[in-house]
Design a protein around this motif. Structure first.
Motif, short mmCIF file in Angstrom:
data_model
loop_
_atom_site.label_atom_id
_atom_site.label_comp_id
_atom_site.label_asym_id
_atom_site.label_seq_id
_atom_site.Cartn_x
_atom_site.Cartn_y
_atom_site.Cartn_z
N SER A 112 -7.36 -4.81 4.88
CA SER A 112 -6.25 -4.56 6.73
C SER A 112 -6.15 -5.98 6.74
CB SER A 112 -7.21 -4.22 7.56
OG SER A 112 -5.75 -3.68 8.37
N GLY A 113 -5.20 -6.89 7.25
CA GLY A 113 -4.99 -8.25 7.16
C GLY A 113 -4.64 -8.20 6.11
N ASP A 114 -4.36 -8.47 4.95
CA ASP A 114 -3.65 -9.27 3.52
C ASP A 114 -2.66 -9.15 4.25
OD1 ASP A 114 -6.32 -9.62 3.18
OD2 ASP A 114 -6.03 -7.51 1.34
N TYR A 115 -1.37 -9.91 3.47
CA TYR A 115 -0.05 -9.92 3.40
C TYR A 115 0.58 -10.03 2.09
CZ TYR A 115 -0.85 -12.57 7.73
OH TYR A 115 -1.22 -12.73 8.99
N ALA A 116 2.01 -8.96 2.48
CA ALA A 116 2.70 -8.59 0.48
C ALA A 116 4.06 -9.56 1.73
CB ALA A 116 2.93 -7.40 0.87
N MET A 117 4.44 -10.23 0.67
CA MET A 117 5.52 -10.80 0.56
C MET A 117 6.67 -10.17 -0.15
SD MET A 117 3.81 -14.69 0.48
CE MET A 117 2.19 -14.84 1.35
N ARG A 118 7.76 -10.73 -0.06
CA ARG A 118 8.94 -9.80 -0.14
C ARG A 118 10.46 -11.03 -0.95
NH1 ARG A 118 11.12 -3.65 2.49
NH2 ARG A 118 11.75 -3.79 0.12
N LEU A 165 4.57 -8.88 5.64
CA LEU A 165 4.71 -7.52 6.10
C LEU A 165 2.86 -8.03 6.06
CD1 LEU A 165 7.09 -6.86 4.17
CD2 LEU A 165 6.78 -4.80 5.50
N GLN A 166 1.73 -7.11 7.02
CA GLN A 166 0.46 -7.49 7.66
C GLN A 166 0.55 -6.20 6.74
OE1 GLN A 166 -1.99 -7.39 11.00
NE2 GLN A 166 -2.54 -9.72 9.97
N LEU A 167 -0.49 -5.91 5.79
CA LEU A 167 -1.09 -4.41 5.62
C LEU A 167 -2.11 -3.74 6.59
CD1 LEU A 167 -1.07 -5.54 1.69
CD2 LEU A 167 0.79 -5.13 3.18
N ARG A 168 -1.81 -2.68 6.43
CA ARG A 168 -3.44 -2.00 6.82
C ARG A 168 -4.29 -1.30 6.54
NH1 ARG A 168 -0.54 -4.89 11.27
NH2 ARG A 168 1.08 -3.30 11.47
N VAL A 169 -4.58 -0.95 6.60
CA VAL A 169 -6.01 -0.23 5.72
C VAL A 169 -5.61 0.64 4.79
CG1 VAL A 169 -8.55 1.46 5.97
CG2 VAL A 169 -7.90 -0.14 7.86
N PRO A 170 -5.71 0.68 3.26
CA PRO A 170 -5.57 0.97 2.14
C PRO A 170 -6.05 2.67 2.33
CG PRO A 170 -6.72 -0.70 1.59
CD PRO A 170 -7.09 -1.04 2.95
#
Length: 221
Positions: A128-134, A140-145
């Protein structure tokens, strides 16, 4: 008359896990898009001796007292408090849902976050807190997987052995003023990188940065 009963498979069936992972990866490449994932350093990484504190913003009295970075937009650690900010920048295929508009009340006032769901490969772990870039330029900031594993016999299904789609998570689009947009590469370069194409999946080895295991040793079970 004797009754024939089925038998439990006591041993793990590696071929079943491999086949399921292959199906997931094929679907991701077929209907997904290339996305860059920024995996940030965590406190557990620091405790494991994998990374030191940021020399810019983690050495003053405020940071030492509260255990947090003294500035959010630190160009050295990107608000993580740890040297370099991230443990990895990698490109993986991912499937995103459409964004859902909503409103929420925060300390900064009323905001309208756009939230999506995404799935990507299981060869790395997000927090949670990592990022995805498109390729669109969105970050986008990621939530708990969520964990998805395949049980093929008795025993505990560990991620490193039987995970098929661990990285199934929610993500919220970051505001353009967010520290996420300070993380390299710049938007134009990011779009160029993620737009690579060819008859086979393109290589991104020249732009990926891996400073520690993609699945930390202390989280492999």
């Amino acid at each position: 008359m004797s009754t024939v009963r089925g038998q439990y498979v006591h041993a793990q069936q590696d071929w079943a896990v491999d086949q399921e992972r292959l199906r997931h990866d094929q679907a991701l490449h077929y209907i997904g898009e290339n996305a860059m994932f920024c995996l940030l350093w965590t406190a557990r990484d620091h405790e494991a001796g994998l990374v030191g504190l940021c020399p810019v913003c983690a050495s003053d009295r405020i940071s030492k007292a509260y255990g947090q970075a003294s500035r959010n937009k630190c160009a050295s650690c990107f608000g993580t408090r740890f040297e370099g900010g991230y443990r990895a920048l990698i490109v993986r295929p991912a499937v995103f849902t459409d964004a859902d508009d909503s409103q929420s009340f925060t300390a900064r006032g009323t905001v309208a976050p756009q939230e999506v769901h995404l799935e990507t490969t299981s060869d790395f772990r997000v927090h949670s807190g990592d990022y995805a870039m498109r390729a669109t330029g969105e970050r986008l900031q990621l939530r708990v997987p969520q964990r998805t594993t395949l049980r093929t016999g008795f025993g505990t299904p560990y991620q490193r052995e039987v995970a098929t789609a661990y990285n199934l998570t929610r993500a919220a689009v970051e505001d353009p003023d967010s520290v996420a947009y300070m993380i390299p590469p710049a938007t134009d370069a990011l779009t160029t990188i993620l737009s690579r194409s060819g008859p086979t999946p393109p290589s991104f080895a020249d732009v990926e940065v891996i400073r520690a295991p993609l699945i930390p040793l202390y989280e492999r079970d």
